[in-house]
Design a protein around this motif. Structure first.
Motif, PDB file in Angstrom:
ATOM      1  N   LYS A  66      13.389  -0.619 -11.335  1.00 23.37           N
ATOM      2  CA  LYS A  66      12.493  -0.420 -10.315  1.00 23.37           C
ATOM      3  C   LYS A  66      11.006   0.417 -10.444  1.00 23.37           C
ATOM      4  CE  LYS A  66      16.272   1.832  -8.946  1.00 23.37           C
ATOM      5  NZ  LYS A  66      17.247   1.443  -9.969  1.00 23.37           N
ATOM      6  N   VAL A  67      10.076  -0.084 -10.062  1.00 26.30           N
ATOM      7  CA  VAL A  67       8.763   0.240 -10.307  1.00 26.30           C
ATOM      8  C   VAL A  67       8.143   0.759  -8.827  1.00 26.30           C
ATOM      9  CG1 VAL A  67       6.519  -0.363 -11.407  1.00 26.30           C
ATOM     10  CG2 VAL A  67       8.715  -1.348 -12.293  1.00 26.30           C
ATOM     11  N   ALA A  68       7.669   2.019  -9.065  1.00 27.99           N
ATOM     12  CA  ALA A  68       6.723   2.564  -7.865  1.00 27.99           C
ATOM     13  C   ALA A  68       5.290   2.460  -8.270  1.00 27.99           C
ATOM     14  CB  ALA A  68       7.197   4.109  -7.857  1.00 27.99           C
ATOM     15  N   TYR A  69       4.700   1.804  -7.225  1.00 28.54           N
ATOM     16  CA  TYR A  69       3.134   1.656  -7.106  1.00 28.54           C
ATOM     17  C   TYR A  69       2.725   2.539  -6.352  1.00 28.54           C
ATOM     18  CZ  TYR A  69       2.025  -2.928  -9.677  1.00 28.54           C
ATOM     19  OH  TYR A  69       1.809  -3.753 -10.734  1.00 28.54           O
ATOM     20  N   ASP A  70       1.460   2.996  -6.616  1.00 25.00           N
ATOM     21  CA  ASP A  70       0.737   3.930  -5.581  1.00 25.00           C
ATOM     22  C   ASP A  70      -0.041   3.262  -4.488  1.00 25.00           C
ATOM     23  OD1 ASP A  70      -1.237   2.888  -7.323  1.00 25.00           O
ATOM     24  OD2 ASP A  70      -2.234   4.917  -7.231  1.00 25.00           O
ATOM     25  N   THR A  71      -0.360   1.776  -4.746  1.00 20.05           N
ATOM     26  CA  THR A  71      -1.211   1.204  -3.658  1.00 20.05           C
ATOM     27  C   THR A  71      -0.491  -0.411  -3.595  1.00 20.05           C
ATOM     28  OG1 THR A  71      -3.374   0.660  -3.145  1.00 20.05           O
ATOM     29  CG2 THR A  71      -2.906   0.318  -5.300  1.00 20.05           C
ATOM     30  N   ASP A  72      -0.783  -0.895  -2.583  1.00 18.48           N
ATOM     31  CA  ASP A  72      -0.363  -2.245  -2.279  1.00 18.48           C
ATOM     32  C   ASP A  72      -1.194  -3.201  -2.689  1.00 18.48           C
ATOM     33  OD1 ASP A  72       1.357  -4.396  -0.751  1.00 18.48           O
ATOM     34  OD2 ASP A  72      -0.340  -4.784   0.124  1.00 18.48           O
TER      35      ASP A  72
END
Length: 554
Positions: A66-72
């Motif tokens: 599970k990887v959290a990105y700051d932008t789409d």
């Protein structure tokens, strides 16, 4: 903007022999996967947590990272888009002809098991592996290579990065299913390294039949270790393991399919939410750790994994068509008026002040920090001699024009405020205006700004030619000159020592004429949970998750 990614070829491949040598050189490395262990990846500065392992000390199978990105990523097609947020996804679903060792810069086999390069650097022949298939079950052959490169050419400006790699491509020949030959009308020494990038990754015929807009939404079929399952913009991108995968790069630590069952990239713009989610185990990876959160994460036993992006560092780029930036004295004064060591006080401990136009992770890098020494008195003298006199408020004026400009940017760059303060002491008023990526891109397209801010990632110093060369994409809007003559020589030789010498000379000219004001190296700073192992960066500092695995305490 953070755009492309490439790297340099190993000097051992290109050095020696000379023009009197045989007319064709062969580069071949067998797939000795056992020779490159996970430990060597750690030494290369590319591996994640090395804490708990399986009961037998071996990587464990299963689990969704599970990887959290700051932008789409507005578009997930790496042939079209060069932002990190896109390319980190593209690297998992597409493979390349070659790979590049992130530690040595050496070009290694991947979908091509060997290659031949002519001494004049105009002809490149690749011999492909057998048995490679796209996710839809169709065969990857020389025809696939040709079809993809022709598609990149047909994308035109939509594939702005790929276009620079194949500029001057005259023909693509496929004498059999496993052989493909590229012929250029001019020497193109950078092309071999270009074939290691995801911008030149491969899609199936079905994907290439789609419009560019359709490809952006996520219906992409590659050959990679993961398949693209779902794209929900502003929410999540889901990948699933390709169970048939059996053609990993020669740099991989294991053969066969990935260890992970899949990867889920979720879009979490708020840094505090990402940080809390990582600490609580709701996510395994935070791709954009803020400097103020690093100590908190490390105190809890979590790893911070980092690697500087190769290529052009974060820098201010003067446009010579601007009223302020056209003055060479002003450009030179800015380089003298910035205390780069002081910038280190407001960035992450994993980030470094610039010591050249190129980052240290670029193979042809050379330390030129002596040309970037802090000299405020020298900066003031340059401005005085050029007729810029201090006004009542300390800001300089010349012929009624105030020495002030507005810089628009979208990146998280707190050091810009310190740069603003430093430049004010020499009489330069730098106004800062943070906007969205779309707004900044639109403003830059108009070409009316005096200065732009950004970086450009590539694991080969040829990025200088793309960024500063006198061409249609020239960031300085300058006329051709000596810089271009020197950079042109780098495309004509396969001798890496000669290329590095020319790149260094070109960099010195760029700094001497004030065409770049280097600030800080862009560095990917990633937080990983205790259960994440062998989280790796490839040579262009994008993620390579084929060897990543989950196990132990979360």
């Amino acid at each position: 903007m953070n755009i492309a990614s490439l790297h340099a070829s190993d000097p051992a491949h290109f050095a020696g022999g000379g023009r009197a040598a045989r007319t064709r050189r062969t580069y071949s490395t067998r797939f000795a996967l056992a020779a490159l262990t996970a430990g060597s990846l750690l030494l290369a500065g590319c591996s994640g947590s090395a804490g708990a392992e399986g009961d037998d000390g071996q990587p464990q199978k299963g689990g969704v990272l599970k990887v959290a990105y700051d932008t789409d990523p507005q578009c997930v097609d790496g042939q079209q888009v060069g932002y990190n947020v896109t390319l980190n996804i593209t690297r998992q679903i597409t493979d390349s002809l070659t790979d590049q060792d992130p530690k040595t810069g050496e070009i290694k086999p991947w979908l091509a098991q060997s290659w031949d390069v002519s001494d004049d650097a105009k002809t490149f022949t690749f011999h492909l592996r057998d048995g490679v298939k796209f996710h839809d079950g169709t065969d990857f052959t020389s025809a696939s290579v040709k079809e993809n490169f022709e598609a990149i050419r047909d994308l035109g400006a939509k594939a702005s990065i790929g276009q620079t790699y194949i500029d001057g491509l005259k023909s693509i020949d496929t004498p059999d299913k496993q052989t493909v030959t590229f012929t250029f009308d001019q020497p193109n020494a950078q092309f071999l390294q270009a074939t290691s990038t995801m911008n030149l990754g491969f899609y199936s015929s079905k994907t290439l039949e789609q419009t560019p807009e359709q490809r952006c939404t996520g219906d992409l079929v590659g050959t990679g270790a993961f398949t693209l399952e779902k794209v929900e913009h502003d929410k999540a991108i889901t990948l699933k393991r390709n169970d048939d995968y059996d053609w990993a790069s020669s740099l991989a630590a294991h053969e066969g399919p990935a260890h992970l069952d899949g990867v889920e990239f979720s879009i979490v713009p708020e840094a505090s939410v990402r940080n809390g989610s990582l600490l609580s185990g709701l996510v395994d990876v935070d791709t954009t750790v803020q400097s103020q959160d690093e100590q908190t994460l490390e105190a809890q036993g979590l790893d911070i994994v980092s690697r500087a992006n190769p290529g052009v560092v974060y820098n201010l780029v003067p446009k010579t068509t601007g009223q302020i930036a056209e003055d060479e004295a002003v450009r030179k004064a800015l380089n003298k008026g910035i205390d780069r060591q002081q910038l280190a006080t407001v960035v992450s401990d994993h980030q470094a002040p610039a010591t050249s136009v190129l980052a240290k992770s670029t193979p042809q890098y050379e330390d030129l920090s002596d040309l970037l020494a802090y000299d405020p008195d020298g900066a003031k003298k340059l401005l005085d001699d050029a007729g810029w006199k201090p006004g009542a408020d300390g800001i300089r004026v010349k012929d009624g024009t105030k020495l002030t400009t507005t810089l628009t940017y979208w990146q998280d760059a707190p050091f810009l405020e310190l740069v603003q303060q430093q430049l004010r002491t020499i009489g330069f008023d730098l106004q800062l205006e943070k906007k969205t990526i779309a707004e900044v891109t639109a403003l830059q397209a108009e070409g009316k700004e005096d200065f732009t801010f950004g970086n450009l990632t590539r694991s080969d110093a040829d990025i200088l030619r793309n960024y500063f060369g006198a061409n249609e994409q020239n960031s300085n809007a300058r006329k051709p000159g000596e810089i271009d003559k020197v950079l042109a020589r780098t495309t004509e030789t396969l001798d890496e020592d000669a290329r590095k010498a020319d790149f260094t000379q070109a960099t010195k000219l760029i700094l001497d004429e004030g065409y770049s004001i280097p600030l800080v190296e862009l560095t990917g700073i990633v937080g990983t949970g205790k259960n994440v192992h062998d989280f790796a960066f490839e040579a262009s500092s994008r993620y390579q998750l084929h060897d990543t695995w989950l196990g132990g305490e979360q």
